[in-house]
Design a protein around this motif. Structure first.
Motif, PDB file in Angstrom:
ATOM      1  N   ARG A 128      22.951  37.961 -30.567  1.00 22.11           N
ATOM      2  CA  ARG A 128      21.494  37.748 -30.193  1.00 22.11           C
ATOM      3  C   ARG A 128      21.078  36.410 -31.083  1.00 22.11           C
ATOM      4  N   THR A 129      21.399  36.289 -31.999  1.00 21.72           N
ATOM      5  CA  THR A 129      21.028  35.022 -32.979  1.00 21.72           C
ATOM      6  C   THR A 129      21.566  33.740 -32.482  1.00 21.72           C
ATOM      7  N   LEU A 133      16.093  30.023 -27.697  1.00 23.60           N
ATOM      8  CA  LEU A 133      15.854  31.122 -27.281  1.00 23.60           C
ATOM      9  C   LEU A 133      14.787  31.849 -27.674  1.00 23.60           C
ATOM     10  N   ASP A 134      14.697  31.865 -28.912  1.00 21.71           N
ATOM     11  CA  ASP A 134      13.586  32.332 -29.759  1.00 21.71           C
ATOM     12  C   ASP A 134      12.281  32.026 -29.472  1.00 21.71           C
ATOM     13  N   GLU A 135      12.157  30.404 -29.360  1.00 22.88           N
ATOM     14  CA  GLU A 135      10.870  29.709 -29.058  1.00 22.88           C
ATOM     15  C   GLU A 135      10.527  30.127 -27.220  1.00 22.88           C
ATOM     16  N   LEU A 146       6.906  33.317 -23.846  1.00 19.26           N
ATOM     17  CA  LEU A 146       6.910  34.378 -22.762  1.00 19.26           C
ATOM     18  C   LEU A 146       6.121  35.827 -23.346  1.00 19.26           C
ATOM     19  N   GLY A 147       5.976  35.820 -24.714  1.00 19.39           N
ATOM     20  CA  GLY A 147       5.589  36.857 -25.173  1.00 19.39           C
ATOM     21  C   GLY A 147       6.438  38.239 -24.982  1.00 19.39           C
ATOM     22  N   ALA A 148       7.931  37.821 -24.878  1.00 14.81           N
ATOM     23  CA  ALA A 148       8.740  38.856 -24.735  1.00 14.81           C
ATOM     24  C   ALA A 148       9.734  39.061 -25.959  1.00 14.81           C
ATOM     25  N   LEU A 149      10.703  40.037 -25.734  1.00 14.18           N
ATOM     26  CA  LEU A 149      11.401  40.397 -26.902  1.00 14.18           C
ATOM     27  C   LEU A 149      12.856  40.441 -26.252  1.00 14.18           C
ATOM     28  N   LEU A 150      14.008  40.363 -26.993  1.00 13.05           N
ATOM     29  CA  LEU A 150      15.246  40.300 -26.859  1.00 13.05           C
ATOM     30  C   LEU A 150      16.075  40.782 -28.064  1.00 13.05           C
TER      31      LEU A 150
END
Length: 716
Positions: free
Chosen positions: A104-105, A116-118, A123-127
């Motif tokens: 993930r990181t 990817l974090d940005e 998008l107001g999203a989570l992974l």
């Protein structure tokens, strides 16, 4: 910088306000109207209604579970992956968890992790991604309008993780920190050591990583582990939210359908013994005033025909505040502030049945006997009709709450499929719970909870117990010491010449730092300020420190003008005062403080003839040629001193501790030497931890050999 009040903080304020507002009502209520929790009555809850879930399997073997809900304006993805620490090599313990973290990181080959974090934030999203002992999971949540974009990011991360070196190093720092803190909590120690006893120290179900395991993990190991286990026929993708099932299936087919299957067989699951060892086991834990006691046996799996009965037995024995253990040991006898039990069942492999308590040290054996008495009673006599009815009600009602959302129902369906359980497992379980009788519970308790075979793990200080622990039987002491990190240095064997040269360099350094003036330093009081850098944030600090014989240190640290920390210690004990209160320093903290004292410049130069130094030759340090000297036969690991052309200490490297307590490769750089009463001492210091700048400070004033205020060392 804007400051936001946390949801927890708002909740605490709201709770306090509510208590104040309702205080008069509570005070006015008649005690006769209060009911014991056992006497509370609840109306029956409705039946669990399972929504229609669409199941599909792609040509490559990827299983899909789709549940549309147009009242939910998002789309959630969750991929279960048949992977886990049960498949990691014995010499790379911790590999699975680190792979999940860096997957993930680290981002993908096309989108670095920070980018990817940005992107997700915009998008107001989570992974999120993780790998546990028997399953891996990748989950994502996106607004329904961004579902296709989210699916593409989800698939890219799943198939093409980058595993960059810098993110691997950060994950390894976190892993080392976890190892350093694994003996902090007595209950964690008891549970860890109990699993090791039941499953075996050489079993993936019982082992845990050490520093050497983490140090051995490379990027190639992550790449290979992902390549071996991440294949579509071993995955289940659940999709929930506002979408059209046909359109979503087509999109999944587009981004994941071409992913080829790999039909090589998985390694066999680790075996689980049918019976663990019995007896009494003791783990010493200093610095505590309470004991933690854990009973247990090897349990079973959730597919066992006795699963429902075991849940009810556990509910009656120790699952909540109305249970026997709580009522007898905590409420009636006041012997424990925490007590309970677990049913010992698992989805994948047999769990461990346990009963535990936490009690004052001077009631350890009294409380242990009381817990054994309740465990024996559950196997000796039938439960009452009232207990059985209350347990059934609690278990059945909890299912309704647990499955109160469609998303949770979908999650359960995927879980059942992943572990090979029937689709109607829950319905069968409910029916079994309703049908069980007291004599059936007694038969199961007698068969599965066997007091004569129980292993007992006790964590605490034996000298403070109310009786010798041997009163319970022969005692086996458990070694919970954490092996030190492996050395990072390739140091040649010392020779007479290298040792003599090392001593010569230290003699020259002592003269360069003031000779007799340095040797005459008794107390040193310094005043300075600087900047701390942690997790991308910089904080200013001001510090006042006093070092005085014998081996005493007092320090006052002010962080950004926001709060103050006071700390004092001698060679045996110490204390720390923070805004949260006053605590004694742990034995581990005292040991670390002793190492700090050994590394003080005036200490090792003054005591140079009592120490052993090995010259390593000329080495580069911060861009300058220096003479490197290894300090041998000392508790400080991998300690190298660097001396500049003027024979002064340019800096040092050693195995230190990071801010969270884990080991860290530490580099200290000294500068701005000035004369203080004839001794030359550095007034500038930089500290680098694991390659990252941690602290930059300057000493504004140093006072030596002044009168020592003994009151500074007294515990407030």
């Amino acid at each position: 910088m804007k400051t936001k009040r946390s949801a927890r903080g708002r909740g605490a304020l709201a709770l306090a306000a509510a208590l104040l507002l309702t205080g008069t009502c509570v005070a006015a209520a008649s005690p006769a109207t209060w009911k014991h929790p056992r006497d509370l009555e609840y109306p029956p809850l409705g039946e669990i209604r399972t929504p229609r879930i669409e199941e599909r399997v792609l040509d490559n073997g990827l299983t899909l579970f789709l549940l549309e809900d147009h009242d939910f304006p998002m789309v959630d993805f969750q991929m279960l992956v048949r992977v886990g620490s049960i498949y990691e090599p014995a010499h790379l313990k911790g590999l699975a968890g680190i792979t999940g973290t860096v997957l993930r990181t680290g981002g993908t080959g096309s989108i670095p992790g920070d980018e990817l974090d940005e992107r997700l934030e915009s998008l107001g999203a989570l992974l999120e991604a993780s790998i546990g002992s028997t399953e891996g999971a990748l989950s994502g949540s996106f607004l329904s309008k961004d579902a296709v974009t989210g699916l593409e990011l989800f698939a890219d991360l799943l198939r093409h993780p980058a595993f960059p070196e810098e993110k691997l190093e950060l994950a390894k720092i976190d892993a080392r920190t976890a190892i350093a803190g694994r003996n902090d909590e007595p209950l964690d120690i008891a549970r860890r050591e109990f699993r090791k006893l039941m499953y075996g120290a050489d079993s993936p179900y019982g082992w845990h990583p050490e520093y050497a395991d983490i140090a051995a993990i490379t990027r190639e190991d992550l790449v290979d582990f992902h390549a071996a286990y991440f294949h579509p026929q071993r995955m289940i993708l659940s999709v929930y939210g506002d979408f059209d099932p046909a359109a979503m299936t087509a999109e999944i087919e587009r981004v994941l359908g071409a992913w080829p299957a790999d039909h090589r067989p998985l390694p066999p699951d680790p075996p689980v013994p049918s019976r663990g060892p019995e007896g009494v086991y003791y783990a010493r834990k200093d610095g505590v005033t309470q004991s933690t006691v854990l009973f247990g046996l090897i349990g079973t799996v959730n597919s066992d025909p006795d699963y429902a009965a075991l849940q009810l037995v556990n509910q009656i024995l120790g699952a909540d505040f109305s249970s026997r253990l709580v009522s007898e040991i905590r409420t009636r006898r006041g012997l424990a502030y925490a007590v309970g039990s677990s049913p010992g069942t698992g989805w994948h492999h047999p769990g461990v049945w346990t009963a535990f308590l936490m009690t004052q040290s001077d009631s350890t054996l009294t409380a242990t006997r009381a817990m054994r008495g309740e465990v024996e009673r559950i196997t000796r006599e039938p439960v009452t009709a009232e207990e059985l009815a209350r347990a059934k009600e609690s278990v059945l009602n909890s299912l309704v709450f647990d499955l109160s959302s469609k998303r949770e129902v979908l999650r359960r369906r995927a879980l059942y499929a992943y572990h090979g359980y029937p689709e109607d497992f829950l319905e069968r379980y409910q029916q079994k719970v309703r049908a069980l009788a007291a004599d059936e519970l007694l038969a199961v308790a007698r068969a599965r909870i066997r007091p004569a075979e129980i292993a007992v793990v006790v964590v605490g200080k034996a000298e403070d117990f109310d009786e010798p622990l041997t009163a319970l039987g022969p005692v086996t002491e458990l070694d919970i010491a954490i092996p030190p990190p492996p050395t990072r240095l390739a140091i040649p064997e010392p020779t007479a010449e290298s040792l003599a040269r090392g001593q010569q360099i230290l003699e020259a350094a002592a003269a360069a730092h003031g000779g007799a003036a340095l040797a005459n330093l008794r107390s040193v009081r310094s005043f300075g300020r600087g900047t701390l850098s942690m997790m991308g944030n910089a904080m200013s600090f001001a510090v006042e420190e006093l070092r005085a014989p014998p081996a005493r240190t007092w320090r006052k640290l002010n962080i950004g003008g926001m709060f103050e920390i006071l700390e004092a210690r001698d060679a045996e004990r110490g204390w720390r005062r923070t805004p949260q209160g006053i605590d004694d320093l742990s034995p581990e903290e005292i040991a670390a403080a002793k190492e700090d004292g050994l590394r003080e410049l005036e200490h090792f130069l003054a005591h140079r003839r009592e120490m052993v130094f090995q010259a390593l030759g000329a080495m580069d340090f911060e861009g300058a040629a220096c003479q490197a000297v290894l300090v041998r036969e000392t508790p400080v690991r991998d300690w190298i001193l660097y001396f500049d052309a003027a024979d002064r200490v340019a800096g040092m490297e050693y195995q230190g501790r990071g801010p969270a307590g884990g080991p860290a490769a530490t580099r200290a750089v000294f500068s701005d030497y000035r004369s203080v009463a004839g001794a030359f001492l550095p007034h500038g210091t930089r500290v680098i931890l694991d390659g990252q700048e941690f602290m930059a400070g300057e000493t504004e004033r140093i006072e030596v050999n002044g009168e020592v205020d003994e009151g500074l060392f007294a515990r407030p």
